[in-house]
Design a protein around this motif. Structure first.
Motif, PDB file in Angstrom:
ATOM      1  N   LEU A  54     -41.058 -93.557  -0.871  1.00  0.00           N
ATOM      2  CA  LEU A  54     -39.985 -92.794  -1.523  1.00  0.00           C
ATOM      3  C   LEU A  54     -39.825 -91.415  -0.872  1.00  0.00           C
ATOM      4  N   TYR A  55     -40.941 -90.772  -0.583  1.00  0.00           N
ATOM      5  CA  TYR A  55     -40.856 -89.455   0.066  1.00  0.00           C
ATOM      6  C   TYR A  55     -40.243 -89.567   1.453  1.00  0.00           C
ATOM      7  N   GLU A  56     -40.575 -90.666   2.152  1.00  0.00           N
ATOM      8  CA  GLU A  56     -39.976 -90.888   3.479  1.00  0.00           C
ATOM      9  C   GLU A  56     -38.458 -91.022   3.361  1.00  0.00           C
ATOM     10  N   LEU A  57     -38.065 -91.847   2.395  1.00  0.00           N
ATOM     11  CA  LEU A  57     -36.629 -92.105   2.236  1.00  0.00           C
ATOM     12  C   LEU A  57     -35.893 -90.823   1.838  1.00  0.00           C
ATOM     13  N   GLN A  58     -36.557 -90.002   1.049  1.00  0.00           N
ATOM     14  CA  GLN A  58     -35.944 -88.756   0.592  1.00  0.00           C
ATOM     15  C   GLN A  58     -35.510 -87.884   1.782  1.00  0.00           C
ATOM     16  N   ARG A  59     -36.286 -87.961   2.882  1.00  0.00           N
ATOM     17  CA  ARG A  59     -35.980 -87.147   4.064  1.00  0.00           C
ATOM     18  C   ARG A  59     -35.042 -87.860   5.034  1.00  0.00           C
ATOM     19  N   ASP A  60     -34.864 -89.184   4.839  1.00  0.00           N
ATOM     20  CA  ASP A  60     -34.079 -89.994   5.780  1.00  0.00           C
ATOM     21  C   ASP A  60     -32.617 -89.571   5.725  1.00  0.00           C
ATOM     22  N   PRO A  61     -31.999 -89.308   6.914  1.00  0.00           N
ATOM     23  CA  PRO A  61     -30.595 -88.832   6.908  1.00  0.00           C
ATOM     24  C   PRO A  61     -29.631 -89.791   6.192  1.00  0.00           C
ATOM     25  N   ARG A  62     -29.936 -91.087   6.209  1.00  0.00           N
ATOM     26  CA  ARG A  62     -29.026 -92.039   5.576  1.00  0.00           C
ATOM     27  C   ARG A  62     -28.953 -91.852   4.054  1.00  0.00           C
ATOM     28  N   TYR A  63     -29.963 -91.160   3.531  1.00  0.00           N
ATOM     29  CA  TYR A  63     -30.013 -90.982   2.073  1.00  0.00           C
ATOM     30  C   TYR A  63     -29.433 -89.635   1.638  1.00  0.00           C
ATOM     31  N   GLN A  64     -28.795 -88.925   2.593  1.00  0.00           N
ATOM     32  CA  GLN A  64     -28.343 -87.574   2.268  1.00  0.00           C
ATOM     33  C   GLN A  64     -26.892 -87.529   1.754  1.00  0.00           C
ATOM     34  N   ASN A  65     -26.062 -88.494   2.231  1.00  0.00           N
ATOM     35  CA  ASN A  65     -24.636 -88.282   1.998  1.00  0.00           C
ATOM     36  C   ASN A  65     -24.135 -88.702   0.610  1.00  0.00           C
ATOM     37  N   ASP A  66     -24.869 -89.528  -0.080  1.00  0.00           N
ATOM     38  CA  ASP A  66     -24.421 -89.924  -1.419  1.00  0.00           C
ATOM     39  C   ASP A  66     -25.435 -89.408  -2.449  1.00  0.00           C
ATOM     40  N   PRO A  67     -25.016 -88.631  -3.403  1.00  0.00           N
ATOM     41  CA  PRO A  67     -25.950 -88.068  -4.390  1.00  0.00           C
ATOM     42  C   PRO A  67     -26.695 -89.146  -5.171  1.00  0.00           C
ATOM     43  N   LEU A  68     -26.084 -90.368  -5.237  1.00  0.00           N
ATOM     44  CA  LEU A  68     -26.725 -91.474  -5.941  1.00  0.00           C
ATOM     45  C   LEU A  68     -28.166 -91.696  -5.453  1.00  0.00           C
ATOM     46  N   TRP A  69     -28.334 -91.714  -4.105  1.00  0.00           N
ATOM     47  CA  TRP A  69     -29.649 -92.005  -3.535  1.00  0.00           C
ATOM     48  C   TRP A  69     -30.684 -90.983  -3.984  1.00  0.00           C
ATOM     49  N   GLN A  70     -30.362 -89.711  -3.807  1.00  0.00           N
ATOM     50  CA  GLN A  70     -31.315 -88.665  -4.147  1.00  0.00           C
ATOM     51  C   GLN A  70     -31.636 -88.699  -5.651  1.00  0.00           C
ATOM     52  N   ARG A  71     -30.595 -88.962  -6.450  1.00  0.00           N
ATOM     53  CA  ARG A  71     -30.815 -89.012  -7.899  1.00  0.00           C
ATOM     54  C   ARG A  71     -31.795 -90.130  -8.248  1.00  0.00           C
ATOM     55  N   GLU A  72     -31.581 -91.307  -7.636  1.00  0.00           N
ATOM     56  CA  GLU A  72     -32.441 -92.450  -7.965  1.00  0.00           C
ATOM     57  C   GLU A  72     -33.858 -92.270  -7.426  1.00  0.00           C
ATOM     58  N   ILE A  73     -33.960 -91.681  -6.218  1.00  0.00           N
ATOM     59  CA  ILE A  73     -35.304 -91.429  -5.673  1.00  0.00           C
ATOM     60  C   ILE A  73     -36.080 -90.521  -6.622  1.00  0.00           C
ATOM     61  N   LYS A  74     -35.388 -89.472  -7.099  1.00  0.00           N
ATOM     62  CA  LYS A  74     -36.047 -88.542  -8.026  1.00  0.00           C
ATOM     63  C   LYS A  74     -36.454 -89.242  -9.315  1.00  0.00           C
ATOM     64  N   THR A  75     -35.572 -90.115  -9.790  1.00  0.00           N
ATOM     65  CA  THR A  75     -35.884 -90.825 -11.028  1.00  0.00           C
ATOM     66  C   THR A  75     -37.105 -91.731 -10.856  1.00  0.00           C
ATOM     67  N   PHE A  76     -37.132 -92.483  -9.701  1.00  0.00           N
ATOM     68  CA  PHE A  76     -38.309 -93.319  -9.427  1.00  0.00           C
ATOM     69  C   PHE A  76     -39.571 -92.468  -9.448  1.00  0.00           C
ATOM     70  N   LEU A  77     -39.506 -91.313  -8.770  1.00  0.00           N
ATOM     71  CA  LEU A  77     -40.683 -90.456  -8.676  1.00  0.00           C
ATOM     72  C   LEU A  77     -41.076 -89.920 -10.042  1.00  0.00           C
ATOM     73  N   LYS A  78     -40.063 -89.769 -10.924  1.00  0.00           N
ATOM     74  CA  LYS A  78     -40.332 -89.227 -12.259  1.00  0.00           C
ATOM     75  C   LYS A  78     -41.003 -90.284 -13.134  1.00  0.00           C
TER      76      LYS A  78
END
Lengths: 508, 366
Positions: free
Chosen positions: B309-333
């Motif tokens: 999850l931390y890797e994906l958080q930094r991956d450029p492909r996960y930057q352009n849609d807020p959905l990805w970052q929101r879900e990554i944070k939720t998983f981590l939570k």
């Protein structure tokens, strides 16, 4: 209480202490017996510069114990022969011999051959037969001998004379002994192989008790110069020797005494030394006091300006013969030999000769194969205690691109008027600084050349491999690209292949 | 009937591939013929040269190139292998035969062009892709892995012996393998108005049983885990040629999330290729927030999951849609994950009757 003392003879002494001469057990005894007689035969031929022909036959006579058997050993040679009046003593009296002069011979004390006969006598109670002819007469003498052990005297059982119709010259010795051939066989065969290696001008034949024939044929008739007898070198003199020389000398002055009785001492050196020793040059040696003799002995060792002994008393193989011998027995892919200049330790001259063989018939054992020789005798026991083994172990082989897992054999030959053996059994060379240094320098020299050979070969191999890679792939590229491009004609790549060969050096 | 046609695209593409391969062969041939050591330039595939391109929304190779020359002792063997692979690919496509990566490895032996292992031959195929810009599927070389499609799509075969024949992809209830015969076919017509890509075969089968293709007018695709390249490029074709929106359903964990991402943005491994990704596709679930909302049975995230999850958080492909970052944070939570099958707790049809419509609806609103 009365304490009794008895004198024992030399024979008796060795009878009681046969271990020191190498007759330690039945398997060792048979090996040592063969070795001693064969070495006498080789010396006998070499002293006359005759290429030796030595025939050895060991035949089964009877069983003895569970492990041992009685064998008959017969050794024939074409050497100088022995005059009939010397035969009984030469074979029946311990410490009687022709080897007490200062020159290089295989044997040292005239002990080994007689020890073999003595050992045969005490194990089988049978007489030995010695037949010999010097070639000067037309008579062949045959003696049957035993040794009176307590009195150290030969006992002649029988004596025959034959007419020498065929102009034969040489000596034949035949006697029985108890031993364990099966266990000693590997060492005996190794002994013959290695002897053939440093005596490439000798024919050696061995017939073993099973009737198997082992033949080592000479590869040359060239022989090394026989050694010359020499005077003692000042560095090797002790009080006893000095006193004996003084008693026999006819020289009226010290200068002359030094010049005539010592090796490589001339008028000027003698004068300088006498100054150093604070003796008047014209002093009569017979008038020296005991104290003066002791001082003289000490100063002879301390004086720095004596010339080193020359090597005329030595008979090294020489680089050519060493090469021939190693080629003959190992047939390596690459061979380099090197002979050091004569050197001395404690007044004894010695020469180190080294051969290094790579590949071909040299086995890959995971370790350097070491062949050790002293005065052309193979040394087969106690390798790890030998100075050569230690020197090899302490060398940085990576500098020479060599490593123990390569098929490398190292041949070390040291010849000297007095080989620095550690034991009477002639098994290994003692670690003396002078000897160690000579061996190390010789090793470095041959290792350097082997290193050049290895890197040159590595280079050639790499180049061959490179060209073969291009030759393999470029035609395929031509073929595939023609197919892909839909062309009938395949491009000519000969020019490219030729250009590859011109580059010479490798790519980055 | 919203019939959409895409005639000729397949044939035209095949033509381009053939020209590209022949051009490579001619280039090498001419260099040799002029007495030069042949060489080829290709974009470097080293990690430093792989960049994310926001415009195409995928990984692409940068400016850096490498030269492979038959003059270099270390290159001459791979160069020969490359020439062979190009020649072999040309044989395959011109005779309209297909092959697999495994088969390529073995076929080479017939030409005395042995590869030391499968990986070496795979690498050479990737080189050929990089040089020509076509994917191995274009050369009729397919991996062994297969995925499947089901739904109302009629295709027209172009493979030898089937030319002119058509097939409706509802004709077999197990679905139809997405293999060379399918990916090389032309689209004849469809009534579907969307594509649903599903991570696992089990749920794909459930969807067919539950008639999802009719209820939601959709083409169903089983990715079989990480979707193979040919499936990804097929999804793109469905989207581009038939204008169908694409929805992706995966497990609710970082791995499922990334399966969706690769369909959308492509993989770094295929940065030398284009037209494998579908930037407009949508990840519809299972989201981390779904796990909370639907109170799904869960497993705890383990260490590897969290690291990923931390890797994906930094991956450029996960930057352009807020959905990805929101879900990554939720998983981590919540530190929890759920599989698609987790919906079974509400009955076998719940996922189809309740969850799916709401998610499709929610996505279309977005």
């Amino acid at each position: 209480m009365v304490q009794t003392f008895e004198e024992i003879s030399a024979s008796d002494f060795f009878y009681r202490n046969r271990d020191i001469a190498g007759f330690t057990n039945p398997s060792r005894a048979i090996f040592v017996a063969i070795r001693e007689i064969v070495e006498n035969s080789l010396d006998a031929a070499e002293s006359q510069k005759i290429p030796p022909d030595v025939y050895v036959r060991l035949s089964y006579e009877a069983g003895a114990t569970k492990e041992t058997q009685i064998y008959k050993l017969r050794v024939e040679d074409n050497g100088c022969g022995i005059q009939p009046r010397f035969i009984p003593s030469a074979f029946g009296q311990i410490l009687y011999g022709s080897k007490y002069k200062l020159k290089q011979t295989r044997g040292t004390f005239g002990l080994g051959g007689k020890m073999a006969l003595l050992y045969g006598q005490i194990t089988t109670h049978q007489a030995a037969t010695v037949t010999s002819c010097t070639g000067d007469t037309n008579k062949i003498y045959t003696f049957q001998l035993m040794i009176d052990i307590q009195r150290n005297r030969p006992v002649i059982i029988d004596r025959k004379v034959q007419i020498n119709k065929d102009n034969w010259r040489g000596t034949i010795i035949e006697f029985t002994l108890e031993g364990d051939y099966l266990r000693s066989m590997p060492k005996i065969l190794e002994y013959f192989k290695q002897t053939a290696m440093v005596n490439p001008y000798a024919n050696l034949t061995f017939v073993d008790p099973k009737g198997r024939l082992y033949k080592f044929t000479r590869a040359t008739t060239d022989m090394p110069e026989p050694p010359k007898e020499t005077l003692p070198h000042p560095y090797g003199v002790d009080v006893e020797l000095l006193q004996r020389l003084i008693s026999v000398t006819e020289c009226p002055t010290m200068t002359e005494f030094l010049r005539y009785h010592f090796h490589r001492v001339g008028g000027i050196t003698a004068q300088k030394f006498l100054e150093f020793n604070e003796l008047p040059p014209n002093k009569n040696p017979k008038k020296l006091t005991h104290i003066e003799i002791v001082k003289l002995t000490q100063n002879l060792k301390k004086f720095k300006d004596f010339l080193p002994p020359d090597a005329s008393c030595l008979s090294p193989l020489g680089e050519e013969l060493l090469k021939t011998g190693i080629m003959k027995e190992l047939n390596p892919e690459y061979l380099v030999v090197h002979q050091r200049k004569p050197s001395t330790y404690a007044g004894h001259p010695f020469i180190v000769e080294i051969g290094m063989a790579y590949g071909g018939g040299v086995p890959k054992t995971g370790n350097f194969v070491l062949y050790r020789f002293a005065n052309k005798i193979p040394l087969l026991y106690d390798e790890a205690s030998d100075v050569s083994y230690r020197v090899i172990g302490s060398m940085n082989w990576r500098r020479y691109k060599a490593s123990a897992d390569m098929p490398i054999a190292i041949v070390v030959h040291i010849c000297s008027t007095k080989v620095p053996y550690k034991t009477v059994g002639k098994e290994f060379i003692a670690d003396r600084a002078e000897v160690r240094r000579e061996i190390a320098n010789a090793l470095r020299e041959v290792a350097r050349q082997l290193g050049h050979f290895l890197s040159r070969r590595e280079h050639v191999d790499r180049e061959k491999k490179r060209i073969s890679i291009f030759s393999k792939y470029l035609p395929r590229i031509a073929e595939f690209s023609a197919m892909l491009a839909g062309k009938e004609r395949i491009p000519d790549i000969d020019k490219l292949l030729k250009s590859v060969q011109k580059y010479g050096s490798e790519e980055k | 009937m919203g019939q959409k046609k895409s005639k000729n695209t397949v044939a035209e593409h095949k033509q381009e591939v053939s020209i590209g391969l022949k051009a490579l062969g001619t280039d090498i041939y001419n260099q040799l013929d002029k007495g030069f050591f042949p060489s080829v330039n290709m974009p470097s595939r080293s990690t430093e040269n792989i960049n994310y391109d926001p415009a195409t929304r995928q990984y692409i190779l940068g400016e850096r190139t490498v030269n492979r020359s038959a003059r270099n002792i270390r290159h001459v063997k791979p160069f020969t292998q490359l020439a062979w692979a190009a020649m072999f690919s040309n044989e395959l496509t011109s005779h309209r035969k297909t092959s697999t990566l495994r088969d390529v490895y073995y076929s080479a032996q017939a030409y005395e062009m042995t590869f030391s292992d499968q990986q070496e031959s795979n690498n050479i195929i990737t080189d050929l892709e990089t040089i020509t810009g076509f994917s191995r599927e274009d050369f009729n070389i397919f991996p062994e892995e297969r995925s499947a499609i089901f739904g109302d799509l009629t295709i027209g075969y172009t493979v030898p012996g089937y030319e002119g024949k058509t097939l409706n992809l509802t004709s077999h209830p197990d679905g139809v393998l997405i293999g060379p015969a399918l990916t090389s076919s032309e689209f004849v017509g469809t009534n579907a108005d969307k594509v649903i890509a599903i991570e696992k075969g089990a749920l794909f089968t459930r969807f067919i049983e539950e008639n999802v293709h009719n209820k939601h007018k959709s083409l169903l695709i089983s990715c079989g885990g990480q979707a193979p390249r040919q499936t990804r490029s097929f999804i793109r074709r469905l989207h581009e040629e038939l204008n169908l929106p694409v929805y992706i359903f995966t497990d609710g964990d970082p791995w499922g999330m990334h399966i969706a991402q690769v369909i959308i943005s492509g993989s770094a491994n295929a940065a030398h290729l284009r037209a494998l990704n579908t930037p407009d596709a949508v990840w519809s679930g299972v989201w981390a927030s779904d796990i909370i909302e639907y109170k799904l049975p869960t497993d705890p995230l383990d260490e590897v999951d969290i690291k990923r999850l931390y890797e994906l958080q930094r991956d450029p492909r996960y930057q352009n849609d807020p959905l990805w970052q929101r879900e990554i944070k939720t998983f981590l939570k919540i530190k929890k994950k759920a599989e698609q099958e987790a919906f079974s707790r509400y009955g076998l049809t719940y996922i189809v009757d309740e969850y799916l419509p709401r998610k499709l609806d929610g996505n279309s609103k977005k």
